[in-house]
Design a protein around this motif. Sequence first.
Motif, PDB file in Angstrom:
ATOM      1  N   LEU A 222      14.943  27.341 -30.329  1.00 40.89           N
ATOM      2  CA  LEU A 222      14.016  28.441 -30.603  1.00 40.89           C
ATOM      3  C   LEU A 222      14.503  29.281 -31.774  1.00 40.89           C
ATOM      4  O   LEU A 222      13.729  29.625 -32.689  1.00 40.89           O
ATOM      5  N   LEU A 223      15.791  29.606 -31.782  1.00 40.28           N
ATOM      6  CA  LEU A 223      16.362  30.392 -32.875  1.00 40.28           C
ATOM      7  C   LEU A 223      16.281  29.646 -34.199  1.00 40.28           C
ATOM      8  O   LEU A 223      15.879  30.212 -35.231  1.00 40.28           O
ATOM      9  N   GLU A 224      16.644  28.369 -34.200  1.00 39.45           N
ATOM     10  CA  GLU A 224      16.621  27.585 -35.430  1.00 39.45           C
ATOM     11  C   GLU A 224      15.198  27.449 -35.974  1.00 39.45           C
ATOM     12  O   GLU A 224      14.988  27.471 -37.189  1.00 39.45           O
ATOM     13  N   HIS A 225      14.230  27.309 -35.087  1.00 42.08           N
ATOM     14  CA  HIS A 225      12.845  27.141 -35.539  1.00 42.08           C
ATOM     15  C   HIS A 225      12.345  28.398 -36.250  1.00 42.08           C
ATOM     16  O   HIS A 225      11.811  28.316 -37.361  1.00 42.08           O
ATOM     17  N   PHE A 226      12.516  29.554 -35.628  1.00 44.06           N
ATOM     18  CA  PHE A 226      12.038  30.793 -36.229  1.00 44.06           C
ATOM     19  C   PHE A 226      12.901  31.202 -37.426  1.00 44.06           C
ATOM     20  O   PHE A 226      12.440  31.918 -38.305  1.00 44.06           O
ATOM     21  N   HIS A 227      14.151  30.749 -37.457  1.00 45.96           N
ATOM     22  CA  HIS A 227      15.040  31.128 -38.549  1.00 45.96           C
ATOM     23  C   HIS A 227      14.774  30.318 -39.811  1.00 45.96           C
ATOM     24  O   HIS A 227      14.899  30.834 -40.927  1.00 45.96           O
ATOM     25  N   SER A 228      14.388  29.045 -39.657  1.00 45.69           N
ATOM     26  CA  SER A 228      14.266  28.152 -40.803  1.00 45.69           C
ATOM     27  C   SER A 228      12.839  27.806 -41.187  1.00 45.69           C
ATOM     28  O   SER A 228      12.623  27.265 -42.266  1.00 45.69           O
TER      29      SER A 228
END
Length: 723
Positions: free
Chosen positions: A334-340
């Motif tokens: 979830l973090l990687e998706h919204f971050h990248s």
Amino acid sequence: MSTSSVSKGCFVFKPDVQKKKKSSLGLEDYFNHGCEGAETNEMRFKLFHDLWNKTTTDTELLQEELNRQILDNLLDFTKKSYSTRQQSDWASQMRASEIPTAALMLGVNVPDHDMTFQSLSELLQQSVTPHVACVQAKECTALKHLMKRVLERLMDTVVAFDDEDEDEEAEQRSTQAHKNMQCSLSSLCEWYNTQTKKSDTPGKKRKSPSKDHHPPIVIIFKDLEAFNHRVLQDFILTCSRYIERLPLMFIFGIATSPSTIQHMLPHSVSSLLCIELFQSLSCTQHLATVIDKLILTTHFPFKLTGKVMQVLVSLFLYHDFSVRNFIKGFQLALLEHFHSQPLSVLCCKKKEALRNVTLLSHTDLERIRKLPSFTRYVEKQQTEEQAELLKNDAHLKEVCQQLIKDLDKYHKNYYPTLKCLHALTSSLPRYPLGKQIRELHLICLEKSVWETEDYHSALKLLKMLAKDELIASLQRCAEILHPVKSKKMKSALVQLEDMLAKFKQLDVLVPAAANEVVQCEEETLTSPVNNLQKKTDLFQLQKALLEMKESRRSKKQSPFEILRSEALEFFDYLVKSHLSPPECQTLHEVCYYSSSSTIRRHLNATPRISIQAALRSPYYYLLNENLKTEDGSVSNAAPDICLTYKLHLECGRLINLYDWLQAYATVVSAADGHDPDSDDFGKVDDVKHARFIRAVSELEFLGFIKSTKQKTDHVARLTWGGC
């Protein structure tokens, strides 16, 4: 403690007082560095933060709900044991030396146990007793340490022991240990009597069971297998002598098997415990519930592709069986998706996503035009429409809103259909489409499930289902479709209920029709059989067998078989209509995270490869220009550990320390700029010797070498490769 290390040392690094502290950045500041040029960082961070909190809250509530039954059973056991002790026939029902003990089977998913014990402690303190102490094996290596932790957590104070020697041997006599512990338990008895006298003060009302006159003292051993056998035995023997004065109760947290108690405790000790076994929910069932509530739902907009899902499931099955770590992996994705992903601003509920589409900038719309799914969508349109989609931003926003609606409809139809297919096939022999719904979900994420051989095998098995089994499966499918609000699913529910009604009518209409079918089958089958009973030649026998085969093929289907075929055709149509892979949906990239390599790199770390890379290429870690080389070799100015690592790669299985030291001294002399023709070049002095010993010790600590007794002044090499 003894050590086989090459050297021992203690190094102190004093902080630089004059160095200014760096200003700390907030979470949002770190998040904004993920996508350069993105104009929706704040909005994406807010969406991510809300989804993160929702994930945490929902999983905690789910954990409490799943553990509710076993926790309630433990509370009942505690209350029953406590009430039995208060009765006058305590001695007749339980010997005075027996301690009530609950053996709690939690499974091998050790990282999940902390949350269970925390909930158990809170419930015990709220409804049974305020005297609860939780202990772990790592903090109770000796008997005095175990007693110290128990007393401190029960009495909420610091407990000191009057031991003669702090470093007394571990093999001390148990009688002396009992003598020391009796004094400590005596102080616990005095404290407990003081606490109970306070609760007996007249004029005070008891508001809860925890305020009873003599509440029990519960001691929880979180990881029983890790405790020292002797320490545990001595503690139980000591506590059994005070059971008449202290209402003690034990809870054993067991990860492997109930037989662990028998292996750890001899009969003379285990006979002092009145043990009752409690079995918790298996970790695979827990994972299935988490996936159903967190992933297979339309209430959570963030999704995982098949490869990412496979990585998380594989880590669960082949590493730790920890549902908690699975959730952490999900949150990392979830973090990687919204971050990248700048377009993750559309990864939210439908109404909010439609509103966010209108706020997209021209740069974001250009990102949408470059998406592979949107490119395929444009190629299917007419030429005029293609031009509008590629040039007109306002028109593109309108189309994106419609595509967001279509994606939402896809999810609303996908998950109910998936669950219905799982309800039909999960009980088939050999489980062609998987026993768990996650297996079927992975198949549907990667390919069109109706094109697989396993799907056709499942259909063949479904065509042989008995009436009772088929009706039960159809009823489960109706229960799945009933709460769904999608129009197509409501229409499917109406058709399914009509089929169930027809199946129920068969009990009334079938008997007469069944008799006719049976008579017809008997007539068609008996005639060829009668011909076989006569004396015939080979040609007549072949003809009779062909007639029997054709009669079986052309036999009339029963009403149940007709309805069963209609039901399977209906579900086959649902599968082909709603279980297409998400890659077929336009704009699926905004809510599906697909970087499985990133998740694997973070969760399934490879420390040896990382350490070898750092030792082989120190420039990329230290960013020192003096360490930069063109041919990939290690510079002479590299740290000592890098030099010794490079030199040890040139050796075989056994490394001569003297030769290694001489090679190191030569390299260091060259780095210091000494003349190769001088007498001091390559000479080993005290400083070089100390630096070499420290570097070798560091390599030993990292696991590259070890001491050996095969040859004097040699060490054994433990790793290979990495050149």
